[in-house]
Scaffold this motif. Sequence first.
Motif, PDB file in Angstrom:
ATOM      1  N   ARG A  88      -3.430  -4.250  -4.960  1.00 35.33           N
ATOM      2  CA  ARG A  88      -2.872  -3.127  -4.215  1.00 35.33           C
ATOM      3  C   ARG A  88      -1.706  -2.460  -4.935  1.00 35.33           C
ATOM      4  O   ARG A  88      -1.392  -1.313  -4.651  1.00 35.33           O
ATOM      5  N   ARG A  95       0.867   6.509  -6.986  1.00 36.03           N
ATOM      6  CA  ARG A  95      -0.328   7.280  -7.300  1.00 36.03           C
ATOM      7  C   ARG A  95      -0.109   8.766  -7.043  1.00 36.03           C
ATOM      8  O   ARG A  95      -0.529   9.610  -7.842  1.00 36.03           O
ATOM      9  N   PRO A 106      -3.311  -0.509  -9.192  1.00 35.85           N
ATOM     10  CA  PRO A 106      -3.265   0.948  -9.077  1.00 35.85           C
ATOM     11  C   PRO A 106      -2.318   1.629 -10.059  1.00 35.85           C
ATOM     12  O   PRO A 106      -2.575   2.745 -10.498  1.00 35.85           O
ATOM     13  N   ASN A 127       0.726   4.003  -2.925  1.00 33.13           N
ATOM     14  CA  ASN A 127       0.394   5.395  -2.638  1.00 33.13           C
ATOM     15  C   ASN A 127       1.443   6.352  -3.194  1.00 33.13           C
ATOM     16  O   ASN A 127       1.111   7.430  -3.689  1.00 33.13           O
ATOM     17  N   SER A 140       0.820  -1.204   0.000  1.00 35.53           N
ATOM     18  CA  SER A 140       0.000   0.000   0.000  1.00 35.53           C
ATOM     19  C   SER A 140       0.859   1.261   0.000  1.00 35.53           C
ATOM     20  O   SER A 140       0.533   2.248  -0.667  1.00 35.53           O
ATOM     21  N   GLY A 190      -6.309   5.067   0.153  1.00 37.14           N
ATOM     22  CA  GLY A 190      -7.143   3.881   0.283  1.00 37.14           C
ATOM     23  C   GLY A 190      -7.820   3.741   1.631  1.00 37.14           C
ATOM     24  O   GLY A 190      -8.531   2.758   1.863  1.00 37.14           O
ATOM     25  N   ARG A 217      -9.648   4.502  -5.594  1.00 40.86           N
ATOM     26  CA  ARG A 217      -8.355   4.891  -5.021  1.00 40.86           C
ATOM     27  C   ARG A 217      -8.015   6.349  -5.321  1.00 40.86           C
ATOM     28  O   ARG A 217      -7.046   6.882  -4.786  1.00 40.86           O
TER      29      ARG A 217
END
Length: 239
Positions: free
Chosen positions: A210, A141, A214, A138, A134, A153, A175
């Motif tokens: 995850r 993203r 993404p 992140n 995650s 998330g 997301r």
Amino acid sequence: MTYQLTVVVPVYNEEDNLLRVEQVFKDYFKIADVPTQVLFVNDGSKDNSRQLIEEICTRSNGFQYISFQKNCGLSAAIKAGFDYTKTPLVGYIDSDLQTTPEDFNILLKYIGEYDLVTGHRADRKDSFVKNMSSTIANKIRRAFTHDGMDDTGCPLKIIKTDYAQRIPMFKGLHRFLPAMIMLQNGKTIQVPIRHFPRIAGTAKFGLWNRLIGPLIDCFAYLWMKKKYINYQVGKKSDA
């Protein structure tokens, strides 16, 4: 009662958690800073979730549901919840209750100034692999969206409904909720909230969902950002 906040609870094969969801929210209704109701979205569950949801909504005030004919995924469930919300504010929480409805009161303190308030699980109670994947997702993203969010998330959010209902959702875009609010020139903020270990049921997302998923979705977001139509009416004729 005139409700101000609808909390969307997506459900897919969560029969072991639903009675706890009922009780936790009945307790929260008593201390909620604004009148609150729950909207279950049954995402084509194959276990006993649908029957339990219907029983909860029959016997307990403040609970409603919609049920898909077949499984459509988390993004579709969230989008449907947004679309069926009639209150000024819409929230979102997972049915595994790794976050607590009590922390909606923390988010509500900010929703006047901001259009989306999302939790940040500063002390996550997940496995090392889940936390690491995650964290990487992140960072990827955030590099694409520049939304400044460390934990997009996090399954605890409140959004002004008029903004939420304008989000052009597609699979995986749950997301990117803060980024999609920013496309509408909305203001977003993240605030620390509590996180708890999963007590019952099984996680619905693996490493692919995850991490790899993404990354692919980031390119979809960039396309969406390039094509997104955003306008404001300055003046109109009288009715």
